[in-house]
Design an enzyme around this catalytic site. Sequence first.
Site, mmCIF file in Angstrom:
data_model
loop_
_atom_site.group_PDB
_atom_site.id
_atom_site.type_symbol
_atom_site.label_atom_id
_atom_site.label_comp_id
_atom_site.label_asym_id
_atom_site.label_seq_id
_atom_site.Cartn_x
_atom_site.Cartn_y
_atom_site.Cartn_z
ATOM 1 N N ASP A 8 0.807 -1.247 0.000
ATOM 2 C CA ASP A 8 0.000 0.000 0.000
ATOM 3 C C ASP A 8 0.835 1.290 0.000
ATOM 4 O O ASP A 8 0.540 2.225 0.757
ATOM 5 C CB ASP A 8 -0.955 0.006 1.198
ATOM 6 C CG ASP A 8 -1.982 -1.120 1.148
ATOM 7 O OD1 ASP A 8 -1.909 -1.947 0.219
ATOM 8 O OD2 ASP A 8 -2.844 -1.174 2.035
ATOM 9 N N LYS A 105 -6.879 -4.958 -3.192
ATOM 10 C CA LYS A 105 -7.624 -5.498 -2.043
ATOM 11 C C LYS A 105 -8.582 -4.446 -1.517
ATOM 12 O O LYS A 105 -8.438 -3.260 -1.811
ATOM 13 C CB LYS A 105 -6.650 -5.936 -0.953
ATOM 14 C CG LYS A 105 -5.860 -4.770 -0.400
ATOM 15 C CD LYS A 105 -4.818 -5.242 0.573
ATOM 16 C CE LYS A 105 -4.060 -4.092 1.172
ATOM 17 N NZ LYS A 105 -4.904 -3.158 1.929
ATOM 18 N N CYS A 150 -2.097 -2.584 7.578
ATOM 19 C CA CYS A 150 -1.947 -3.497 6.438
ATOM 20 C C CYS A 150 -0.642 -4.283 6.464
ATOM 21 O O CYS A 150 -0.619 -5.448 6.063
ATOM 22 C CB CYS A 150 -2.137 -2.738 5.134
ATOM 23 S SG CYS A 150 -3.860 -2.187 4.980
#
Length: 203
Positions: A8, A105, A150
Amino acid sequence: MKALILVDIQNDFCPGGALAVPEGDAIIPLINRLQPLFELVTATQDWHPRGHGSFASTHGQPIYTVIEIHGAPQTLWPDHCVQGTHGAELAASLDRARIARVFQKGTDPEIDSYSGFLDADHKHATGLADFLRGRAVDEVYIVGLATDYCVKYTALDAAALGFRAHVIEDACRGVNLQPGDSEAALAEMRTAGVGIVKGEEIG
Ligand code: VGL
Ligand code: ZN
């Protein structure tokens, strides 16, 4: 075989973004130096539809409220990483040339996915595990944003899925809604068998 997983590293998690992680962009030069040390590099991308269930605006609630969704606690975030927006793009200074594939995701409108491997309900896989296994990867090094969300859940799932998992701590930054969240996350990962290393130890 070892792989590097970039979690991310997106505009919305960098300074100026919708869910800016303090110093989120400071890790990018180190990550660019680490990439050539791995035969395989993959990335994850938070990729939410508008009106996602993890957005405070969807519920008319203040940001950072914790509510229950499908029986599990869900922190409500500012709208972030909306599909197709600039905020959802990988940070421009991240070297993309060696990224073999990007796994998206958080695409299910109702279910959040901190992990790069599985949705929070553990029913839907992103394909990352199969991709890695198909390339004989048995060991993963995880870097990116955010340490306490994450990165943590990606590392815990990696270990649970049978990969030898490591987190390169100085190549990650945390949200730290509460002071110490990142340290607590690293401790939890260590307890689960994830190796916590520094960038200078790789090579
Ligand atoms: C993340 C909160 C919400 C992360 C993603 O990438 O750590 N955190 N969505
Ligand atoms: Zn998200």
